[in-house]
Design an enzyme around this catalytic site. Sequence first.
Site, mmCIF file in Angstrom:
data_model
loop_
_atom_site.group_PDB
_atom_site.id
_atom_site.type_symbol
_atom_site.label_atom_id
_atom_site.label_comp_id
_atom_site.label_asym_id
_atom_site.label_seq_id
_atom_site.Cartn_x
_atom_site.Cartn_y
_atom_site.Cartn_z
ATOM 1 N N CYS A 80 -1.919 9.020 2.526
ATOM 2 C CA CYS A 80 -1.641 8.473 1.186
ATOM 3 C C CYS A 80 -2.693 8.859 0.152
ATOM 4 O O CYS A 80 -2.405 8.915 -1.045
ATOM 5 C CB CYS A 80 -1.515 6.965 1.261
ATOM 6 N N GLU B 271 0.878 -1.179 0.000
ATOM 7 C CA GLU B 271 0.000 0.000 0.000
ATOM 8 C C GLU B 271 0.909 1.220 0.000
ATOM 9 O O GLU B 271 1.447 1.577 1.047
ATOM 10 C CB GLU B 271 -0.911 -0.039 1.236
#
Lengths: 482, 482
Positions: B253, B218
Amino acid sequence: MTEIVEETLCELRQTFKSGKTKSVAWRKTQLNALRQLVKDNEEKVFEALYQDLGKHPIESYRDEVGVVVKTINHTLSNLDKWVAPTKGKLPLLFFPTRGEVLPEPLGVVLIFASWNFPISLALDPVIGAIAAGNAVVLKPSDQAPACSSLIAKTIPQYMDPKAVRIIEGGPQICEKLLQHKWDKIFFTGSPQVGRVVMTAAAKHLTPVTLELGGKCPVILDSLSNPSDLKVAIKRIVSGKWGPCSGQACIGIDYMLVEEKLAPTVIELLKKTMKSFYTESPKDANCMARIVNKHHFQRVQNLLKDPLVEASIVHGGSLDEENLFIEPIILLDPPLDAAIMNEEIFGPLLPVITLKNIQESIEFINERPKPLTIYAFTKDENFKKKILSETSSGSVTFNDVLIQFLCDDLPFGGVGSSGFGRYHGKFSFDTFSHEKAVLRAGFFPELEARYPPWNNFKMTFIKLAYDLDYFGLFLLLVGLKRF
Amino acid sequence: MAAKVGFDGEAAAALAKELRASFASSKTRSYEWRVSQLNGLLKLTTDHEAEIVDALNSDLSKPEFESLIYEICMVKSSCKLAIKQLKSWMKPKKAKPSMTTFPSSAKIVSEPLGVVLVISAWNYPFLLSLDPVVGAIAAGNAVVLKPSELAPATSSLLAKLLGKYMDSSSVRVVEGAVAETSALLEQKWDKICYTGNARVGRIVMASAAKHLTPVLLELGGKSPVVVDSGINLQVASRRIIVGKWGCNNGQACISPDYIITTKDFASKLVDAMKSELDSFYGKNPLQSKDLSRIVNYNHYARLTNLLDEDKVSGKVIHGGERDTSNLRIAPTILLDVPQDSLMMQEEIFGPLLPIIAVDKIEDSFDLINSGTKPLAAYLFTNSQKLKDQFVRNISAGGMVINDTTIHLAVPSLPFGGVGESGMGAYHGKFSFEAFSHKKAVVCRGFLGDASLRYPPYTEGKLSVLKALVGGDSIVDIIRSLF
């Protein structure tokens, strides 16, 4: 050599960027063309497979041509369904926001095929990649040169050369290919090379699917009905020597059986092999040969250990000139010999005896996870135990190899037998990115989302997380403390 | 100051061995164990809320609201969903067997991978540690968690709480930095989940390659927001602001990294954003309790470096104030930052928001596609055509139309990247799948054996085989039998 790779990659990126491969109509045209290619060139395919591996046309149809045709048919029948977005369920709180998962192609993908099923293991992944809307570079195995050549010649005649390219060659070209950035790499082969591929892919954060191998055991439990045992043996023989003479990732590698049954089983194996392959299998023309000298010598070396040689109970004839090894059965070769620690990938069947068949679970678990476990048994409890206490890519009860044909089942390994999967929709998925898409409207506006923060907003959001609609209602009408 | 006893290669090997033995005992496979552990996570999150908020405040000066909503509530939701759905997730799924293997039955069984390593990030140090752990445990694995050393208070609290509430034979926390992480990465795991940046992502994948370990990465990227004209500016601004500065002050993110809008619309957008920023954070945002600080001096220096680059100075149109001693930078908007500036070349991960003005809104697509694929992409528009074009032509991990970041909270959508932004996905059921192996199982009986499977191979067998495998109609199959 570098130029071929760079030019190809550059052109395919341009093609992908143009959006051409995303069109479902284009994908269908390509798949139809591939199916035509296979139909038009069936005889040539049989010839190439015979040249590379000595495969009989039935084996070639069953394991290669037929597989490709079946895959294309299945893909074409289902493609419209597969490309459609899947609705995601959203809690009421999100209303009227809608969510969906939209599959999209990854871009330009690289497929490495192996030599043992040089047609189906090359084209099956290509079908998946194209179905998913990608541009593809296929690197057939140089160890099956006739097939590689045939693929390189015919694909450009039938498929769109701006989007599907074949690059032939050996380790050098593989190295060159791996230096570049791909959007996915699909590799079928050995764990050693699998590591090399993944390490190279890591430099570019390229996702990989690795279809590797392992020592696939067959557990043979006692079967009280003699006709069941006969069927089991027939299936086992066909699962060991049928596919490419044992040179198959899901071929049976070794057998586990109770020691009291071993003599009967070995006799039955011999009898069945005689009826399939005659006394002289080399002349019967129903078995593939060993692919090349390197692998011939590798398999031969497994027998060099004197203790292993002493355990041979059937066969043992090796013909290096014709690259033919007749089916060999061994009884209890030493467990620390190479033959019991490396994937055999050849026509040698070690039969390992156990005091009790239940020990087979521990035996298997002491070793790396295989691609498949086969078990012939009618004991439902034993089946449950095998399923829950061992790990493998797949498990097949009372038959061999058929999991390969089932388009609804994922085909892939676990642990050192690989990761990722394909076949059927799993092929489509493996070459797709599943993009989450959320579509919101400008209303309603939840004030609680925005700073400055206060206790009311905090309570509101906490209730929202719990989907406590009643609590939210109470809060909003002033009947709840915050 | 006494040196901490290092967690070295030996310790890592011992830990892996211990957890493997624990996994081999099948303890973690049981439904009861999994639910008890998930309840343990739920309890530790609920009972220690205040300590968690304190730790996050210490590590990031994270506002209590954000800690509760984005970290604590989300972990609790994850646990509750997994507990509620686990039985159904664990159930085998029936698959359609192939016609050619009639009669047979097929199913897909989920099994744990074994011992998994979760390496977490510093920006949502509680959530990004425990969310993957929820998935790993739900899937029946043993877990080692390595929290980020850049959030030391949370790391320490996690070690303490998991040590107290979880089954330490199968769930462990290893604290530390590069040396400890490297020691862990030397070991063989059955899956590695890493949340962080692309540079370290490459290192993790390369280490995993040595052991053929599958990975879930991720990562991040520059998540663009395309803002069309003719929209509700107030709502759009608020949603952009809360997605940017309301999420750990841009250190997330999926934070909007930069905005693209038309030259004509830019000033209106800027005005709306300034106005909303004022109402959210007041005239003195450096003092606002509703904004996180920059995590540490390194990142503070990195961000001020981006601001101080020559190419960029003079482009600040709002904010830009700094407080070095408190590691704070005010919400800052810039206009027309050059493409080759540092700020436009790397993921910002901070409270700086560049706005790029283009002639036509469609020009934004080429701009976005000239960079690497981001983890998220956002679009604000009322034009159906633009929405469709955006979804079709931009590739990103996930997308939201007319909002930002909320897809994170929808468990029915997979959360993950593509290309440089990562591989694999999790959340909800996808977490369970990410840490499972889907084993294909085929069951057959001993009846229904067709001699055409077996050698010797004849012409007749070939034509029946073709009809069967090619998926021909029953009529054709029957015809081929004669």
